[in-house]
Design an enzyme around this catalytic site. Structure first.
Site, mmCIF file in Angstrom:
data_model
loop_
_atom_site.group_PDB
_atom_site.id
_atom_site.type_symbol
_atom_site.label_atom_id
_atom_site.label_comp_id
_atom_site.label_asym_id
_atom_site.label_seq_id
_atom_site.Cartn_x
_atom_site.Cartn_y
_atom_site.Cartn_z
ATOM 1 N N SER A 63 0.797 -1.237 0.000
ATOM 2 C CA SER A 63 0.000 0.000 0.000
ATOM 3 C C SER A 63 0.821 1.275 0.000
ATOM 4 O O SER A 63 0.256 2.361 -0.182
ATOM 5 C CB SER A 63 -0.951 0.018 1.198
ATOM 6 N N LYS A 66 0.295 3.385 -2.932
ATOM 7 C CA LYS A 66 -0.874 4.267 -3.068
ATOM 8 C C LYS A 66 -0.488 5.750 -2.998
ATOM 9 O O LYS A 66 -1.176 6.617 -3.524
ATOM 10 C CB LYS A 66 -1.920 3.909 -2.004
ATOM 11 N N TYR A 187 -3.939 -2.424 -10.222
ATOM 12 C CA TYR A 187 -3.844 -2.321 -8.756
ATOM 13 C C TYR A 187 -2.929 -3.406 -8.179
ATOM 14 O O TYR A 187 -2.053 -3.130 -7.350
ATOM 15 C CB TYR A 187 -5.249 -2.381 -8.141
ATOM 16 N N TYR A 239 -4.525 3.919 8.096
ATOM 17 C CA TYR A 239 -5.866 3.337 8.281
ATOM 18 C C TYR A 239 -6.423 3.652 9.666
ATOM 19 O O TYR A 239 -6.277 4.763 10.138
ATOM 20 C CB TYR A 239 -5.835 1.839 7.958
ATOM 21 N N VAL A 257 1.295 -3.609 3.848
ATOM 22 C CA VAL A 257 1.338 -4.903 4.546
ATOM 23 C C VAL A 257 2.611 -5.708 4.258
ATOM 24 O O VAL A 257 2.809 -6.771 4.846
ATOM 25 C CB VAL A 257 0.088 -5.788 4.278
HETATM 26 O O1 DON Z 1 -4.814 -4.998 -1.585
HETATM 27 C C1 DON Z 1 -4.255 -5.439 -0.590
HETATM 28 O O2 DON Z 1 -4.864 -5.912 0.358
HETATM 29 C C2 DON Z 1 -2.750 -5.336 -0.533
HETATM 30 N N1 DON Z 1 -2.211 -5.471 -1.859
HETATM 31 C C3 DON Z 1 -2.305 -4.018 0.040
HETATM 32 C C4 DON Z 1 -2.845 -3.758 1.414
HETATM 33 C C5 DON Z 1 -1.939 -2.927 2.237
HETATM 34 O O3 DON Z 1 -0.744 -2.879 2.063
HETATM 35 C C6 DON Z 1 -2.563 -2.233 3.378
HETATM 36 N N2 DON Z 1 -1.567 -1.603 4.213
HETATM 37 N N3 DON Z 1 -1.315 -1.661 5.346
#
Ligand code: DON
Length: 303
Positions: A63, A66, A187, A239, A257
């Protein structure tokens, strides 16, 4: 202030805790990463770089990407980007579906998954190749060739049921222009990008220098846009832990993540920490502690 001893001391202080937290396993390709890794890298506005621990090891930025897709979208679309995306913290997990129904498919902010998928949709519409453009931006900012990790992208595509649900839900409200599969392909690829702490600290440097490119000095975004990206990082970048991050650290941050967290002190420095063990909100456990130690030892914070 000499920042090298500060970074060395943070890594040494946290060494006994290496392995804490849980590595993300809902994306199978991430589950095999050792939790016993910790890296930190920092770049000052003047261009001095410092690093400690596993700062040169590439990891899945997830993320954190983003931040850069938002940057690209703000550059292309200006304020029209906000027609379909809000700017409020969600107070919910990053992959939650609950608010989308009552809010008619308009995601709360560009950093939750739904918001990032909406940004991805806009980029698919306005770029000849959104995939090529995000890699070009990251490579230019970091001064090194940045690529997708195709194994991670495929792993996400095969297990991304929630993201598929979020995208279809937004499509049902008429809030995505492109095919769901095409938007998700972009994405999943943006999330799969592999970068090191050193590369990410450099890539985020425009956010501590009024939107100016760290290596060329050209405008990446306007000063106002850089300020706004920092505001969104502080309020939404981690978040439903954003309040805790502001309370304990007080720097605009964006987490992923994969265990990476990028942080910015406007007008002063950008930094990146990485440790794959996560807490229950999906943020790096030791990464957050490392940032807390950094602020405590240097007094550098926006507050
Ligand atoms: O879409 C997802 O769930 C992961 N590719 C990215 C989520 C993420 O990194 C949230 N961050 N803490």
């Amino acid at each position: 202030m000499d920042l090298q001893p500060v970074l060395d001391d943070i890594v040494a202080t946290l060494e006994p805790q290496l392995g804490a937290g849980k590595v993300a396993s809902y994306i199978p390709a991430l589950a095999s990463v050792s939790p016993r890794r910790l890296g930190i890298a920092l770049r000052t506005r003047e261009g001095a770089e410092y690093r400690a621990g596993d700062a040169n090891t590439p990891f899945s930025i997830q993320s954190v990407s983003k931040l850069f897709t938002l940057t690209l979208a703000m550059r292309h679309l200006g304020d029209t980007l906000w027609e379909r995306i809000g700017r409020e913290p969600s107070g919910n997990p990053f992959n939650s579906l609950v608010q989308l129904e009552s809010e008619q498919g308009v995601p709360r902010n560009p950093f939750i998954n739904a918001g990032a998928i909406a940004v991805a949709d806009r980029l698919v519409s306005c770029c000849d190749s959104a995939r090529a453009d995000i890699l070009a931006l990251l490579s230019s900012l970091s001064g090194e060739t940045i690529v997708f990790d195709e194994e991670v992208a495929a792993s996400e595509a095969s297990s991304g049921f929630r993201n598929i649900a979020l995208a279809n839900f937004m499509k049902s409200f008429g809030k995505l222009d492109n095919d769901v599969a095409q938007v998700l392909d972009f994405y999943f690829h943006q999330c799969s990008v592999a970068m090191s702490c050193v590369q990410l600290a450099r890539a985020a440097a425009y956010l501590c220098s009024d939107g100016r490119h760290p290596l060329t000095g050209e405008a990446v975004v306007t000063e106002r846009q850089a300020r706004r990206i920092n505001a969104l990082m502080l309020t939404c970048g981690t978040y439903d832990a954003a309040g805790e991050f502001a309370f304990r650290i007080g720097l605009p941050c964006k987490s992923g993540v994969g265990g990476g967290i990028v942080a910015v002190l406007p007008d002063t420095l950008s930094l990146c920490v990485w440790s794959p063990g996560l807490d229950e909100t999906g943020n790096s456990l030791l990464g957050m502690k490392a940032l807390e130690l950094f602020v405590a030892r240097t007094g550098l914070s926006v507050f």
